[in-house]
Design a protein around this motif. Structure first.
Motif: not given
Length: 451
Positions: A164, A198, A214
């Motif tokens: 991420t 997300w 997510p």
């Protein structure tokens, strides 16, 4: 769902990242002292001979994690520690889950090393975005630091969310997980194989990397922080934009984030489209409760990053860079970093019981500057992290509206981030982001207001 007092108090005990204290906090600028309101006087901050963080007399810190140190999984502790929360482990230990706000180009700040050799040490299927044109897109994520039962002796740490990016803030859940939020809306293409923007859930008790899923129902936007409402059915969310919204999601199943829900944005009932920023003129007064309602937003995955624009059209209120967000005793507190006439920050509260919103503090640029992450202290005050140009502080805000410094970084131009308390309330954790340090602060904190 309304709850009786004992059930509600149990929810508060669970909801603050495992901190077993109930909050007396119920307003800042207009409440009179009560038997539960702490009178705080920590005294002046004293210069730190170690050149890390100034604290009041009687307080001390211990560095419990550093950027670049080796972790138990063979990876490197990433840079830029940001939001975090502490959880009570089933074995009596403390588990500190921490975000790292890194972008794809920040390979030298990530867990895998400049050459990405660390990718060979993990299960790549547990990396959300391993890269498009080149490997290693997601350099953010979370680490989990396991501490001994004293709350400040490190035992081991490891990467717990990978792939991420720009994991800035987030929030704890009452069921023992951390919500890690991406502060970006970058689309797939180039170095990225997937869209970003997300929220991800990281169970605190999980060892190793979680399977990154997510939570698309929580919207795709520049997320900052998240907080769970009093009945486990509502998630509140902040957005880091100059014209941001304050969101919530009504979950289809209480406590089941993956089951989805309805995304909504806050509207001032008597003033649709209200600009709360007070930049041009004062539209919102402190100490007054404004009736609020919520408007539905469809298509939460928002490929065009247009949720706030659609919200504005539907009458949602405008906030100035929503950042830290924390739940306490039936209210959701959230910071707006550049709100107010001085553009130096505002703190709001949404009161769930009567569905009102209140401006608690608007900074004049002196007593508090650019409020960011925040948490609720065991004794009932808010503890706010500053994110300004230099000399950032931890600022306490009492229920009576007084502001006081609790700590100050005079030694480098870095924000403070991730303030949170240990499960027993005895230790305050905080990150110095640019230094890459996580500190455990102990001292004569006031007693808990839990009854």
């Amino acid at each position: 769902m309304r709850m009786d007092h004992s059930t509600h108090r149990r929810r508060v005990l669970q909801g603050l990242g495992g901190t077993a204290v109930a909050m007396a906090f119920g307003g800042l600028t207009h409440l009179h002292a009560s038997e539960n309101a702490a009178s705080v006087d920590f005294g002046a901050l004293r210069p730190d001979p170690g050149g890390v963080l100034d604290l009041p007399e009687g307080f001390s810190y211990r560095i419990i994690a550093r950027t670049g140190e080796p972790m138990a999984d063979g990876l490197i502790r990433p840079a830029r520690p940001d939001g975090m929360a502490a959880f009570a482990g089933s074995d009596g230990r403390v588990r500190l889950v921490c975000n790292h706000e890194n972008s794809p180009e920040d390979t030298h700040f990530g867990a895998f090393g400049d050459d990405l050799a660390g990718l060979s040490k993990i299960d790549r299927s547990r990396v959300f975005d391993i890269g498009g044109d080149a490997p290693g897109a997601g350099q953010g994520g979370t680490t989990t630091l396991v501490l001994a039962s004293d709350g400040h002796t490190p035992e081991r740490q490891f990467l717990s969310l990978a792939g991420t990016e720009r994991n800035c803030a987030g929030g704890p859940t009452p069921w023992g997980s951390w919500l890690s939020c991406e502060e970006t809306t970058e689309r797939a293409g180039g170095v990225r194989a997937k869209d970003h923007g997300w929220v991800f859930e990281v169970p605190a008790e999980h060892d190793g990397l979680v399977a990154p899923k997510p939570l698309t129902a929580l919207g795709r936007f520049k997320h900052e922080a998240a907080a769970i409402g009093a009945d486990d059915r509502v998630v509140y969310l902040t957005e880091d934009q100059d014209d941001s919204l304050f969101y919530r999601v009504l979950l289809n199943e209480p406590g089941k984030l993956a089951a989805g829900g309805q995304l909504q944005a806050l509207v001032f009932d008597d003033a649709p489209g209200l600009d709360t920023r007070n930049w041009e003129s004062r539209k919102v007064e402190s100490g007054r409760r404004y009736s609020a309602r919520w408007v539905d937003l469809d298509n939460p995955e928002a490929p065009d990053d247009d949720l706030r624009y659609r919200g504005h059209e539907a009458g949602a209120a405008v906030f100035a860079r929503g950042e830290g967000c924390w739940a306490g005793d039936g209210s959701i507190y959230f910071a707006c970093t550049s709100g107010g006439a001085s553009e130096m920050g505002q703190v709001f509260a949404y009161h769930e019981d009567d569905e009102t919103v209140e401006l608690l503090v608007e900074s004049d640029g002196k007593a508090m500057r650019n409020c960011d992450n925040l948490t609720v202290a065991p004794w009932g005050d808010l503890i706010v992290c500053e994110d300004t140009d230099d000399h950032c502080r931890l600022i306490g805000v009492t229920p009576e509206g007084s502001l006081y410094p609790l700590a100050q970084n005079l030694y480098n131009p870095s924000e403070l981030a991730g303030a949170c308390f240990s499960p027993d309330g005895s230790t305050l954790y905080v990150n110095i982001q640019k230094s890459g340090l996580t500190l455990a602060i102990t001292g004569p904190f006031p007693e808990s207001t839990a009854g």
